[in-house]
Scaffold this motif. Structure first.
Motif, PDB file in Angstrom:
ATOM      1  N   GLY A 181      -1.375  -4.531   4.410  1.00  0.00           N
ATOM      2  CA  GLY A 181      -2.652  -4.546   5.066  1.00  0.00           C
ATOM      3  C   GLY A 181      -4.072  -4.345   4.278  1.00  0.00           C
ATOM      4  O   GLY A 181      -5.091  -5.219   4.235  1.00  0.00           O
ATOM      5  N   LYS A 182      -4.164  -3.599   3.362  1.00  0.00           N
ATOM      6  CA  LYS A 182      -5.112  -3.142   2.362  1.00  0.00           C
ATOM      7  C   LYS A 182      -4.936  -3.540   0.835  1.00  0.00           C
ATOM      8  O   LYS A 182      -3.950  -3.126   0.400  1.00  0.00           O
ATOM      9  CB  LYS A 182      -5.592  -1.594   2.495  1.00  0.00           C
ATOM     10  N   VAL A 183      -5.833  -4.452   0.245  1.00  0.00           N
ATOM     11  CA  VAL A 183      -5.725  -4.749  -1.077  1.00  0.00           C
ATOM     12  C   VAL A 183      -6.882  -4.183  -1.855  1.00  0.00           C
ATOM     13  O   VAL A 183      -8.120  -4.236  -1.761  1.00  0.00           O
ATOM     14  CB  VAL A 183      -5.546  -6.228  -1.107  1.00  0.00           C
ATOM     15  N   ASP A 184      -6.519  -3.480  -2.986  1.00  0.00           N
ATOM     16  CA  ASP A 184      -7.566  -2.898  -3.724  1.00  0.00           C
ATOM     17  C   ASP A 184      -7.631  -3.801  -5.085  1.00  0.00           C
ATOM     18  O   ASP A 184      -6.699  -4.007  -5.735  1.00  0.00           O
ATOM     19  CB  ASP A 184      -6.973  -1.256  -4.464  1.00  0.00           C
ATOM     20  N   MET A 216       0.426  -3.483  -1.646  1.00  0.00           N
ATOM     21  CA  MET A 216      -0.732  -3.955  -0.915  1.00  0.00           C
ATOM     22  C   MET A 216      -0.178  -5.069   0.078  1.00  0.00           C
ATOM     23  O   MET A 216      -1.186  -5.924   0.596  1.00  0.00           O
ATOM     24  CB  MET A 216      -1.530  -4.818  -1.970  1.00  0.00           C
TER      25      MET A 216
END
Length: 307
Positions: free
Chosen positions: A108-111, A105
């Motif tokens: 750039g993208k955090v789930d 994560m």
């Protein structure tokens, strides 16, 4: 409050949930997040660690480091699924998977579907030993499951908070779902999108569902299970329409379920027992435990198990 947080649950439920969680970690490495191993091939300048990665601090990942984490986590999660050394293996798996997620994560993208699963991994080692099918009740196990349940509901409630924080009411009256369907919608989603105003109604419904989700804790047991079933059906529709699975979250949400009563998991008890040596011919069978969780009284002079 402390009584609610530590409400005892059967140890068999803890054992089943633990096996489910650790086996999912194996599946996650092989199916859902194997791409983490290739992500570190890009320049280290693109690695922007999450806050926890900056605080610890953790090194910039290299292919060698990530491969070590991958193989160690794969092996240790399989061992942890058997229930052996629950604290040692549990804490180790949690630490390795936390680092795996930080690497995943930090580009750039955090789930947010990983939050409750990480909480489950953090608290399961505190539950101690638990065997499949054991009806003895445990406060430590109850605390571990309750904390996981709170994390599951926080995921919903804080998702609604984030919608209002960043989108305001425009999230509900805008074209959020329409954009999602255009990007990654299925044929079923295309059919739904043709119904006038249905997507707007769905957006208001999602907000209401997320804001009201904490009420699951005050419902009677029967209605609580029905509500959790609704949660699962919501994600089933999400998968079927915009192909977002939330698989880690769904695994953590199993903390609400009486897993010790599910037949496939009960059958798994025998397999794990044989692998660990308890199922060898001549091995002593575990003492029967009544459904209320209290040890069975044995008359004086009579061996356990009856004449």
């Amino acid at each position: 409050m402390s009584r609610w947080l530590t409400e005892p649950v059967p140890r068999g439920r803890v054992a089943a949930f633990r096996t489910l969680v650790y086996l999912f970690i194996v599946g996650d490495l092989l199916i859902f997040t194997p791409w983490v191993r290739s992500r570190v091939d890009v320049s280290g300048d693109l690695y922007q660690p999450l806050f926890v990665g900056r605080v610890l601090p953790l090194p910039t990942p290299t292919p060698a480091l990530v491969n070590v984490i991958f193989w160690a986590l794969l092996l240790l999660a399989l061992l942890a699924a058997t229930g052996r050394a629950p604290r040692l293996l549990g804490w180790t798996v949690f630490a390795l998977y936390l680092e795996w997620m930080i690497v995943a994560m930090s580009y750039g993208k955090v789930d947010h579907d990983r939050f409750a699963l990480l909480v489950a991994l953090a608290v399961l080692p505190t539950a101690g030993r638990a065997r499949h099918g054991d009806q003895t009740r445990s406060e430590a196990g109850g605390w571990a499951l309750r904390v996981t349940q709170i994390a599951v509901i926080c995921t919903y409630f804080l998702a609604a908070w984030a919608k209002f924080r960043f989108g305001g009411l425009d999230w509900a009256i805008g074209s959020v779902l329409a954009k999602a369907i255009i990007r990654r919608g299925t044929e079923l989603a295309d059919l739904i999108a043709q119904v006038p105003h249905l997507l707007l109604v769905a957006q208001f419904g999602i907000l209401a569902f997320e804001l009201l989700s904490p009420l699951v804790f005050v419902l009677p047991d029967r209605w609580r299970l029905a509500t959790v079933g609704f949660f699962y059906s919501f994600h089933l529709v999400t998968i079927a329409t915009i192909t977002i699975s939330f698989a880690p979250h769904l695994v953590a949400m199993a903390s609400f379920l009486p897993l010790e009563k599910i037949r496939p998991l009960v059958a798994l008890r025998g397999l794990l027992a044989r692998r660990s040596g308890h199922g060898r011919p001549g091995a002593a069978a575990p003492a029967a435990t009544p459904a209320d969780g209290r040890p069975e009284e044995v008359p004086a002079g009579q061996p356990p198990g009856g004449p």
